[in-house]
Write an enzyme that holds these catalytic residues in place. Structure first.
Site, PDB file in Angstrom:
ATOM      1  N   SER A 229      52.276  17.704  52.381  1.00 52.95           N
ATOM      2  CA  SER A 229      50.881  17.370  52.064  1.00 52.95           C
ATOM      3  C   SER A 229      50.767  15.856  52.041  1.00 52.95           C
ATOM      4  O   SER A 229      51.794  15.149  51.915  1.00 52.95           O
ATOM      5  CB  SER A 229      50.561  17.928  50.669  1.00 52.95           C
ATOM      6  OG  SER A 229      49.347  17.396  50.178  1.00 52.95           O
TER       7      SER A 229
ATOM      8  N   TYR B 180      52.820  20.081  41.750  1.00 50.36           N
ATOM      9  CA  TYR B 180      52.534  20.117  43.188  1.00 50.36           C
ATOM     10  C   TYR B 180      53.073  18.854  43.855  1.00 50.36           C
ATOM     11  O   TYR B 180      53.729  18.920  44.902  1.00 50.36           O
ATOM     12  CB  TYR B 180      51.016  20.220  43.383  1.00 50.36           C
ATOM     13  CG  TYR B 180      50.562  20.433  44.813  1.00 50.36           C
ATOM     14  CD1 TYR B 180      50.543  21.705  45.376  1.00 50.36           C
ATOM     15  CD2 TYR B 180      50.143  19.363  45.602  1.00 50.36           C
ATOM     16  CE1 TYR B 180      50.102  21.911  46.684  1.00 50.36           C
ATOM     17  CE2 TYR B 180      49.704  19.555  46.905  1.00 50.36           C
ATOM     18  CZ  TYR B 180      49.687  20.834  47.440  1.00 50.36           C
ATOM     19  OH  TYR B 180      49.253  21.030  48.732  1.00 50.36           O
TER      20      TYR B 180
HETATM   21  P1  NAD Z   1      46.251  29.511  51.099  1.00 54.73           P
HETATM   22  O1  NAD Z   1      46.114  29.862  49.656  1.00 54.73           O
HETATM   23  O2  NAD Z   1      45.183  29.951  52.055  1.00 54.73           O
HETATM   24  O3  NAD Z   1      47.654  29.968  51.669  1.00 54.73           O
HETATM   25  C1  NAD Z   1      48.804  30.044  50.894  1.00 54.73           C
HETATM   26  C2  NAD Z   1      49.636  31.146  51.461  1.00 54.73           C
HETATM   27  O4  NAD Z   1      50.813  31.258  50.678  1.00 54.73           O
HETATM   28  C3  NAD Z   1      48.906  32.491  51.418  1.00 54.73           C
HETATM   29  O5  NAD Z   1      49.201  33.210  52.596  1.00 54.73           O
HETATM   30  C4  NAD Z   1      49.536  33.161  50.208  1.00 54.73           C
HETATM   31  O6  NAD Z   1      49.510  34.575  50.310  1.00 54.73           O
HETATM   32  C5  NAD Z   1      50.942  32.611  50.292  1.00 54.73           C
HETATM   33  N1  NAD Z   1      51.697  32.721  49.058  1.00 54.73           N
HETATM   34  C6  NAD Z   1      51.347  32.303  47.807  1.00 54.73           C
HETATM   35  N2  NAD Z   1      52.301  32.644  46.932  1.00 54.73           N
HETATM   36  C7  NAD Z   1      53.272  33.261  47.627  1.00 54.73           C
HETATM   37  C8  NAD Z   1      54.510  33.874  47.271  1.00 54.73           C
HETATM   38  N3  NAD Z   1      54.941  33.908  46.008  1.00 54.73           N
HETATM   39  N4  NAD Z   1      55.252  34.431  48.245  1.00 54.73           N
HETATM   40  C9  NAD Z   1      54.814  34.438  49.537  1.00 54.73           C
HETATM   41  N5  NAD Z   1      53.657  33.893  49.932  1.00 54.73           N
HETATM   42  C10 NAD Z   1      52.900  33.310  48.982  1.00 54.73           C
HETATM   43  O7  NAD Z   1      46.405  27.912  51.116  1.00 54.73           O
HETATM   44  P2  NAD Z   1      46.552  26.864  52.319  1.00 54.73           P
HETATM   45  O8  NAD Z   1      45.565  25.807  52.029  1.00 54.73           O
HETATM   46  O9  NAD Z   1      46.564  27.524  53.636  1.00 54.73           O
HETATM   47  O10 NAD Z   1      48.000  26.260  52.000  1.00 54.73           O
HETATM   48  C11 NAD Z   1      49.135  26.454  52.803  1.00 54.73           C
HETATM   49  C12 NAD Z   1      50.105  25.305  52.594  1.00 54.73           C
HETATM   50  O11 NAD Z   1      49.486  24.087  53.010  1.00 54.73           O
HETATM   51  C13 NAD Z   1      50.522  25.107  51.136  1.00 54.73           C
HETATM   52  O12 NAD Z   1      51.887  24.763  51.074  1.00 54.73           O
HETATM   53  C14 NAD Z   1      49.641  23.943  50.691  1.00 54.73           C
HETATM   54  O13 NAD Z   1      50.214  23.222  49.647  1.00 54.73           O
HETATM   55  C15 NAD Z   1      49.583  23.129  51.969  1.00 54.73           C
HETATM   56  N6  NAD Z   1      48.453  22.194  52.047  1.00 54.73           N
HETATM   57  C16 NAD Z   1      47.151  22.642  52.052  1.00 54.73           C
HETATM   58  C17 NAD Z   1      46.110  21.715  52.155  1.00 54.73           C
HETATM   59  C18 NAD Z   1      44.659  22.131  52.198  1.00 54.73           C
HETATM   60  O14 NAD Z   1      43.755  21.267  52.179  1.00 54.73           O
HETATM   61  N7  NAD Z   1      44.329  23.406  52.325  1.00 54.73           N
HETATM   62  C19 NAD Z   1      46.407  20.358  52.221  1.00 54.73           C
HETATM   63  C20 NAD Z   1      47.739  19.949  52.199  1.00 54.73           C
HETATM   64  C21 NAD Z   1      48.756  20.884  52.118  1.00 54.73           C
END
Ligand code: NAD
Length: 257
Positions: A139, A152
């Protein structure tokens, strides 16, 4: 570029960025394993849908990334892993003195330790195949900090460090390890927050996006899951064979500030 013959495992990929990456890897020809902790019909239907769209083999394998044995079992059950995308992640926001210990432990387990376990299980498979890519979804918060997100930010800085160590341990092999550092990405979760933020600050949705949500993103645009998927596909290309142990920011200039 074709990833035909390669198997990709994307953790936490039944929604958001992980799903976007899974789709783009399948579009590039890879067989894909998608994953989450649930085991619903919808999860298996999603795998079938991606397979139908792109004509590759797509399987859904349930595994809870908060559990070390389950992380390793995911890789073993997949049976092959050429491309490992460690994407599963959760968030909790609170000042340190109020931050619940169980939330700290869960975030470190899912956002950081899971990548250690999956990588340890996948590297022997990559070595056997003579090629591999480890792609960790960190991130902008893997490179910078914000208040109230201690677990985080610690986990995301940790996964950047883990990527560098894996890169050094595989430096002489045709295996690379990198971290992608997204800024604010337009996922279904974030889309839902737009009207909520507008209501909270008594603003139009456009103002809420520009002034509140994208405050730290100089481009004033969200990154998309397709752009994240494209970045992952690029890291799998021959052009990226010497890119290892580093971070790629997809953050509209956030970390340039
Ligand atoms: P999201 O909530 O849509 O996706 C998270 C995924 O992780 C989901 O598929 C969920 O089912 C899964 N998950 C959660 N707990 C779990 C577990 N115990 N076992 C297996 N799977 C699990 O969120 P996102 O925004 O798509 O985030 C995905 C990644 O990207 C994360 O690591 C997040 O930190 C990172 N990220 C997101 C953003 C953003 O703006 N959305 C920015 C930077 C980084």
């Amino acid at each position: 570029m074709s990833l035909e013959g390669k198997t990709a495992i994307v953790t936490g990929s039944n929604s958001g960025i992980g799903l976007g990456i899974a789709r783009e890897l399948a579009r590039a020809g890879a067989d894909v394993v998608i994953n989450s902790f649930t085991d619903d019909q919808a999860d298996h239907d999603l795998a079938r849908e991606i397979a139908n769209d792109h004509g590759t083999e797509v399987r859904y394998i349930q595994a809870d990334m908060s559990k070390p044995e389950a992380c390793r079992a995911l890789i073993e059950r997949a049976g092959r892993c050429d491309i490992l995308v460690n994407n599963a992640g959760i968030q909790h926001v609170a000042p340190i003195e109020e931050f619940p210990t169980e939330k700290w432990d869960a975030i470190i387990a899912i956002n950081l330790s899971s990548a250690f376990h999956t990588t340890a299980a996948a590297l022997p498979m990559m070595r056997k195949a003579g090629w591999g890519r480890v792609i960790n979804i960190a991130s902008a918060h893997g490179l910078t900090a914000s208040p109230f997100k201690s677990a985080y930010i610690a986990a995301k800085h940790g996964i950047v460090g883990l990527s560098k160590t894996v890169a050094l341990e595989t430096a002489k092999e045709p295996i690379t390890a990198n971290a992608i550092c997204p800024g604010y990405v337009l996922t279904p979760l974030v889309e839902k927050q737009i009207p909520e933020t507008a209501r909270k600050y008594d603003m139009t949705e456009e103002e809420a996006v520009q002034k509140v949500m994208l405050e730290r993103q100089p481009s004033k645009e969200f990154a998309t899951v397709e752009q994240l998927g494209g970045t992952a596909v690029f890291l799998c290309s021959e052009a990226a064979a010497q890119i290892t142990g580093t971070t790629i920011s997809v953050d509209g200039g956030w970390t340039a500030l």
